[in-house]
Design a protein around this motif. Structure first.
Motif, PDB file in Angstrom:
ATOM      1  N   ARG A 155      47.277  35.549 -52.769  1.00  0.00           N
ATOM      2  CA  ARG A 155      48.010  36.536 -51.984  1.00  0.00           C
ATOM      3  C   ARG A 155      49.259  35.926 -51.353  1.00  0.00           C
ATOM      4  N   LYS A 187      53.272  36.981 -51.922  1.00  0.00           N
ATOM      5  CA  LYS A 187      54.179  37.314 -50.829  1.00  0.00           C
ATOM      6  C   LYS A 187      55.351  36.332 -50.751  1.00  0.00           C
ATOM      7  N   ASP A 205      55.692  33.780 -48.866  1.00  0.00           N
ATOM      8  CA  ASP A 205      55.994  33.716 -47.433  1.00  0.00           C
ATOM      9  C   ASP A 205      55.263  32.518 -46.834  1.00  0.00           C
ATOM     10  N   TRP A 236      53.830  33.193 -43.221  1.00  0.00           N
ATOM     11  CA  TRP A 236      52.602  33.979 -43.296  1.00  0.00           C
ATOM     12  C   TRP A 236      51.431  33.088 -43.689  1.00  0.00           C
ATOM     13  N   SER A 275      48.392  32.238 -41.009  1.00  0.00           N
ATOM     14  CA  SER A 275      47.071  32.780 -41.314  1.00  0.00           C
ATOM     15  C   SER A 275      46.054  31.686 -41.616  1.00  0.00           C
ATOM     16  N   ASP A 316      45.363  41.016 -42.902  1.00  0.00           N
ATOM     17  CA  ASP A 316      46.242  42.162 -43.083  1.00  0.00           C
ATOM     18  C   ASP A 316      47.662  41.702 -43.433  1.00  0.00           C
ATOM     19  N   ASP A 317      48.569  42.651 -43.623  1.00  0.00           N
ATOM     20  CA  ASP A 317      49.931  42.326 -44.056  1.00  0.00           C
ATOM     21  C   ASP A 317      50.700  41.510 -43.019  1.00  0.00           C
ATOM     22  N   GLU A 318      50.300  41.597 -41.756  1.00  0.00           N
ATOM     23  CA  GLU A 318      50.980  40.850 -40.705  1.00  0.00           C
ATOM     24  C   GLU A 318      50.390  39.455 -40.514  1.00  0.00           C
TER      25      GLU A 318
END
Length: 284
Positions: A153, A157, A159, A162, A166, A224-226
Motif C-alpha cells: 500500500r 501511494k 508517500d 505516510w 504509520s 486509513d488514507d490519512e
C-alpha cells in the motif's frame, strides 16, 4: 667653503635622508607584520569558534536523532545515493530535471525495512519541486502477511511520510496483538489454537465440552488514507448445522454483534478473556 667641503656636506645630507627612509620603511614593515599576525590570530580564533560551533551543532543533532529514535522506535542504519542513476536534462523552456535514486535501511523495533526510491527534481525559473516517481519496500519478518500488505500500500501511494508515520503505530499494534495471543495461549493452552503461531492474526477457541463448536477471533490491523492505525476484531462462529437449527433465540447468529458490544464495554483483553473462559474446561 671649498669644493671638497661642499661635496662632503652633500654626501652627509644624502646619507641622512637615506637613513630616515630606512627607518620609515622598517616601521612600515613592523606595522604590516603586526597586522598580519593580528589577522592570523583573529582568523585562527574564528576558525576555532566555527569548528566548536559545528561540533556543538552536530552534538545537538545527534541528541535529537537519538530522542526521535527512542520516541518512534525507528532507526535509520544506512543511507546512500546511487550516483550512476542521476540523470540531468535541460529543456528548451529553461527547465532542469534531475532524477536521483536513493536507498536506506533501518528498523522499527522487531521489523526491518529496506527502501529504494527515485526522486524527480524539476527546477523552472528558480522554483524547485520534487516528486517520488518510484518506491520499492522490503520488510521482514516475511511471515507477517500484513507487513507485505502494508508495504504494498505504501508503494502504491509513493508517500514516504505516510509510510514512516504509520509504521511506528503499525508495529506497536503488531507487538501488542502478538503479546496478547501469547498470553492467552499460555493461560489456556488446551482451548486455543494459533495456525501461524503468535504472529497469526486469527485465534481459534475450541469448546472443551462440545466438539465441533469453535469461535474464531480475526484481529486485523488497518490503516486509513490519512495514516491512522487501528485494530479491527471480528468474531466468526463454526458450529454444526444441527445446532444452528436448534438456536431459536439466534444466539449464534447475533454472536459477532454481541462480541463487538463486549469489546466496547470491556476492551480487547477483558473481552477475549471472558469469551475464552466461556469455552474453557474449568467453567464447564
Amino acid at each position: 667653503m671649498d669644493p671638497e667641503t661642499r661635496e662632503l656636506r652633500v654626501l652627509e645630507a644624502e646619507v641622512a635622508a637615506l637613513q630616515r627612509e630606512c627607518r620609515m620603511l622598517q616601521k612600515s614593515v613592523e606595522k604590516t607584520s603586526g597586522a598580519r599576525k593580528s589577522f592570523q590570530k583573529t582568523s585562527q580564533s574564528d576558525s576555532g569558534r566555527s569548528l566548536t560551533d559545528l561540533e556543538s551543532q552536530l552534538g545537538r543533532l545527534r541528541s535529537e536523532l537519538s530522542f526521535l529514535s527512542k520516541l518512534t522506535g525507528i532507526n535509520i542504519r544506512n543511507y546512500s545515493k546511487v550516483e550512476d542513476a542521476v540523470n540531468t536534462e535541460v529543456t528548451e523552456k529553461d527547465t532542469k530535471k534531475v532524477l536521483q535514486r536513493h536507498r536506506l535501511s533501518g528498523n522499527c523495533n522487531m521489523v526491518t525495512f529496506q527502501l529504494e526510491f527515485q526522486v524527480l527534481e524539476i527546477e523552472t525559473e528558480g522554483k524547485l519541486s520534487s516528486v517520488i516517481t518510484d518506491l520499492s519496500i522490503i520488510m521482514e519478518p516475511t511471515e507477517y502477511s500484513e507487513l507485505s500488505e502494508f508495504a504494498s500500500r505504501a508503494e502504491e501511494k509513493r508517500d514516504l511520510l505516510w509510510f514512516f508515520r504509520s509504521l511506528h503505530f503499525f508495529v506497536e499494534w503488531y507487538e501488542y496483538r502478538e503479546n496478547t495471543f501469547k498470553h492467552f495461549k499460555e493461560k489456556y493452552p488446551d482451548s486455543l489454537y494459533l495456525s501461524e503461531g503468535t504472529c497469526s492474526h486469527c485465534m481459534e477457541i475450541h469448546s472443551a465440552r462440545q466438539p465441533g463448536f469453535e469461535l474464531v477471533i480475526v484481529w486485523r490491523i488497518q490503516i486509513d488514507d490519512e495514516g491512522k492505525v487501528f485494530p479491527k476484531l471480528d468474531l466468526l462462529t463454526k458450529v454444526p448445522e444441527r445446532a444452528m437449527e436448534l438456536d431459536k433465540n439466534r444466539v449464534i447468529e447475533t454472536a459477532p454483534l454481541s462480541f463487538r458490544s463486549l469489546l466496547g464495554v470491556l476492551g480487547i483483553e477483558a473481552a477475549l478473556d471472558s469469551l475464552i473462559r466461556l469455552f474453557s474446561a474449568e467453567n464447564n
